[in-house]
Design an enzyme around this catalytic site. Structure first.
Site, PDB file in Angstrom:
ATOM      1  N   ARG A 196      -7.547   1.667  -2.786  1.00 31.71           N
ATOM      2  CA  ARG A 196      -8.397   1.533  -1.597  1.00 31.71           C
ATOM      3  C   ARG A 196      -9.131   2.835  -1.323  1.00 31.71           C
ATOM      4  O   ARG A 196      -8.534   3.914  -1.365  1.00 31.71           O
ATOM      5  CB  ARG A 196      -7.537   1.171  -0.378  1.00 31.71           C
ATOM      6  CG  ARG A 196      -8.387   0.742   0.813  1.00 31.71           C
ATOM      7  CD  ARG A 196      -7.577   0.230   1.986  1.00 31.71           C
ATOM      8  NE  ARG A 196      -8.300  -0.848   2.652  1.00 31.71           N
ATOM      9  CZ  ARG A 196      -8.229  -1.128   3.942  1.00 31.71           C
ATOM     10  NH1 ARG A 196      -7.448  -0.427   4.750  1.00 31.71           N
ATOM     11  NH2 ARG A 196      -8.920  -2.129   4.457  1.00 31.71           N
ATOM     12  N   TYR A 212      -6.402  10.297   4.482  1.00 36.80           N
ATOM     13  CA  TYR A 212      -5.059  10.717   4.075  1.00 36.80           C
ATOM     14  C   TYR A 212      -5.126  11.555   2.796  1.00 36.80           C
ATOM     15  O   TYR A 212      -6.211  11.864   2.305  1.00 36.80           O
ATOM     16  CB  TYR A 212      -4.146   9.490   3.955  1.00 36.80           C
ATOM     17  CG  TYR A 212      -3.993   8.814   5.302  1.00 36.80           C
ATOM     18  CD1 TYR A 212      -3.360   9.472   6.356  1.00 36.80           C
ATOM     19  CD2 TYR A 212      -4.531   7.557   5.549  1.00 36.80           C
ATOM     20  CE1 TYR A 212      -3.247   8.893   7.614  1.00 36.80           C
ATOM     21  CE2 TYR A 212      -4.420   6.961   6.807  1.00 36.80           C
ATOM     22  CZ  TYR A 212      -3.784   7.636   7.831  1.00 36.80           C
ATOM     23  OH  TYR A 212      -3.685   7.057   9.069  1.00 36.80           O
ATOM     24  N   GLN A 265       0.860  -1.195   0.000  1.00 35.91           N
ATOM     25  CA  GLN A 265       0.000   0.000   0.000  1.00 35.91           C
ATOM     26  C   GLN A 265       0.891   1.239   0.000  1.00 35.91           C
ATOM     27  O   GLN A 265       1.730   1.413   0.894  1.00 35.91           O
ATOM     28  CB  GLN A 265      -0.909   0.007   1.232  1.00 35.91           C
ATOM     29  CG  GLN A 265      -1.951   1.124   1.140  1.00 35.91           C
ATOM     30  CD  GLN A 265      -2.834   1.236   2.361  1.00 35.91           C
ATOM     31  OE1 GLN A 265      -2.338   1.299   3.478  1.00 35.91           O
ATOM     32  NE2 GLN A 265      -4.133   1.285   2.157  1.00 35.91           N
ATOM     33  N   GLY A 316      -8.724  -7.242   8.692  1.00 32.29           N
ATOM     34  CA  GLY A 316      -7.687  -6.392   9.263  1.00 32.29           C
ATOM     35  C   GLY A 316      -7.199  -6.889  10.602  1.00 32.29           C
ATOM     36  O   GLY A 316      -6.308  -7.739  10.679  1.00 32.29           O
TER      37      GLY A 316
HETATM   38  C1  FMN Z   1      -3.376  -1.826  13.832  1.00 32.12           C
HETATM   39  C2  FMN Z   1      -4.091  -1.352  12.610  1.00 32.12           C
HETATM   40  C3  FMN Z   1      -3.365  -0.734  11.597  1.00 32.12           C
HETATM   41  C4  FMN Z   1      -4.002  -0.326  10.408  1.00 32.12           C
HETATM   42  N1  FMN Z   1      -3.242   0.210   9.407  1.00 32.12           N
HETATM   43  C5  FMN Z   1      -3.813   0.502   8.198  1.00 32.12           C
HETATM   44  C6  FMN Z   1      -3.020   0.914   7.082  1.00 32.12           C
HETATM   45  O1  FMN Z   1      -1.786   0.972   7.138  1.00 32.12           O
HETATM   46  N2  FMN Z   1      -3.673   1.225   5.935  1.00 32.12           N
HETATM   47  C7  FMN Z   1      -5.038   1.143   5.802  1.00 32.12           C
HETATM   48  O2  FMN Z   1      -5.591   1.437   4.744  1.00 32.12           O
HETATM   49  N3  FMN Z   1      -5.809   0.719   6.846  1.00 32.12           N
HETATM   50  C8  FMN Z   1      -5.218   0.379   8.024  1.00 32.12           C
HETATM   51  N4  FMN Z   1      -6.001  -0.123   9.050  1.00 32.12           N
HETATM   52  C9  FMN Z   1      -7.422  -0.444   8.795  1.00 32.12           C
HETATM   53  C10 FMN Z   1      -7.556  -1.909   8.400  1.00 32.12           C
HETATM   54  O3  FMN Z   1      -6.898  -2.182   7.165  1.00 32.12           O
HETATM   55  C11 FMN Z   1      -9.047  -2.316   8.233  1.00 32.12           C
HETATM   56  O4  FMN Z   1      -9.645  -1.470   7.283  1.00 32.12           O
HETATM   57  C12 FMN Z   1      -9.811  -2.214   9.538  1.00 32.12           C
HETATM   58  O5  FMN Z   1      -9.113  -2.874  10.587  1.00 32.12           O
HETATM   59  C13 FMN Z   1     -11.223  -2.825   9.395  1.00 32.12           C
HETATM   60  O6  FMN Z   1     -11.139  -4.203   9.058  1.00 32.12           O
HETATM   61  P1  FMN Z   1     -11.425  -5.348  10.161  1.00 32.12           P
HETATM   62  O7  FMN Z   1     -12.807  -5.096  10.701  1.00 32.12           O
HETATM   63  O8  FMN Z   1     -11.318  -6.654   9.452  1.00 32.12           O
HETATM   64  O9  FMN Z   1     -10.371  -5.187  11.220  1.00 32.12           O
HETATM   65  C14 FMN Z   1      -5.395  -0.519  10.257  1.00 32.12           C
HETATM   66  C15 FMN Z   1      -6.118  -1.119  11.287  1.00 32.12           C
HETATM   67  C16 FMN Z   1      -5.499  -1.551  12.437  1.00 32.12           C
HETATM   68  C17 FMN Z   1      -6.300  -2.244  13.514  1.00 32.12           C
END
Ligand code: FMN
Length: 361
Positions: free
Chosen positions: A228, A181, A100, A317
């Protein structure tokens, strides 16, 4: 019983994924030495290589693009060499991995900006948001508005980062157009009050994301380019007055460029899926390529989404943090381990490479 669709292979452009479970990008702030992936990163990602596709953590396209401490970059040769260890380790285990690529824009702090200068943004509007610097969550700094003649340089930084990612062995890149962002700051009117070709109308606000995607696709191939978006997420203090119209336009524009996938955070990132009314099915219909759905899925809802055709792939995530064998756990229907919040951001191996696989005993 037939193998559920979620665990069947999928053809993503020219690459074959072993299953339809995607590891969503997860920032872990462990690139302490020169913003090069940490020595543990190769092992961490290799442990998760049974995902059909890994999307590696948000990685800045330039020094100016950084917003948090110890997030990796992909603009120097040392960073490319560091990432090469990660891609080799994942490929050795038969995995597939995209990177990414990221510009944080106003979600930054002078503490991590070159020469301590103000972060850049479409307009000089400070976000009500925090960033992580010096081991703590602090308010973001007041940004300055980018000059019109600086915008080609931002596009060039994304193009250069994408080329570097391919040099580092990634199967492709994901343009980070989500979560408040820079590219989303241009799109959403709560952060963009420009009066030039990049502000005002929906067409103008969408322009930068579309130009960046086109530039990346032109450089490395649309078949290796993903995007994304998070149409209604309030992440990082972002708002828009009419997200459906904005994203109908963006996704129709993306469809013309033809990136291999569209990755959609449905709802508030990491929060409620129904945060605001929005028709995600419309985006699915507007985009001919692969649709990756994310946000709050579990094994049951993920299987339903791929079976019904609502999505092609499902990204998980936070569950990937504590479950390196998430695919195997989903397949076996066994419980997920819970992550430790204390070790999410920064540090070393603890809370990173030491989560075990499921123990049947
Ligand atoms: C620790 C952490 C770091 C994350 N870092 C990013 C990231 O670098 N880029 C991004 O687009 N989303 C990031 N997210 C969002 C996740 O990619 C994802 O969209 C979010 O956790 C929802 O999905 P889930 O319900 O399966 O956890 C992050 C989420 C968490 C918990």
């Amino acid at each position: 019983m037939p193998n559920p669709l979620l665990f069947q292979p999928y053809q993503l452009g020219e690459i074959t994924l072993a299953n339809r479970v995607v590891m969503a990008p997860l920032t872990r702030n462990r690139a302490a030495g020169g913003l090069v992936p940490s020595p543990y990163a190769a092992e961490y990602y290799a442990q998760r290589a049974s995902a059909g596709l890994i999307i590696a953590e948000a990685t800045q396209v330039s020094a100016q693009a950084q917003g948090y401490q110890d997030t990796p970059g992909i603009y120097t040769d040392d960073q490319v060499a560091g990432w090469r260890k990660v891609t080799d380790a994942v490929h050795a285990k038969g995995g597939r991995i995209f990177l990414q690529i990221w510009h944080t824009g106003r979600i930054s702090n002078v503490a991590v900006q070159p020469d301590g200068l103000a972060p850049v943004a479409p307009s000089a509007i400070r976000a009500v948001a925090k960033t992580f610097v010096g081991g703590a969550f602090v308010d973001v700094s007041e940004p300055r508005a980018l000059e019109l003649d600086e915008i080609p340089g931002i596009i060039a930084d994304f193009r250069h980062a994408a080329a570097n990612a391919i040099r580092a062995g990634f199967d492709g890149v994901e343009v980070h157009g989500a979560n408040g962002y820079l590219l989303e700051q241009f799109g959403k009117d709560g952060a963009n009050q420009r009066q030039d070709a990049y502000g005002g109308t929906i067409e103008n606000r969408a322009r930068l994301l579309l130009e960046v995607t086109a530039a990346v696709a032109e450089k490395i191939g649309a078949g290796r380019t993903g995007v994304r978006i998070s149409p209604v997420s309030p992440a990082n203090g972002i708002t828009d007055s009419d997200p459906q119209a904005l994203y109908d336009h963006i996704v129709a524009g993306l469809d013309r460029i033809g990136p291999v996938y569209l990755h959609v955070i449905e709802g508030a990132t990491g929060g409620p899926r129904d945060v605001a009314p929005f028709d995600f099915g419309r985006l699915r219909r507007l985009f001919a390529g692969t649709y990756i759905a994310n946000n709050g899925y579990d094994g049951v809802t993920a299987e339903q989404a791929v079976e019904s055709g609502a999505a092609d792939l499902i990204a998980f995530g936070h569950d990937f943090v504590a479950n390196p064998d998430l695919v195997e756990r989903l397949q076996a229907g066994v419980p997920f381990a819970q992550l430790n919040r204390e070790t999410l951001y920064g540090g070393g191996a603890e809370g990173y490479t030491d989560y075990p696989v499921y123990d049947r005993a």
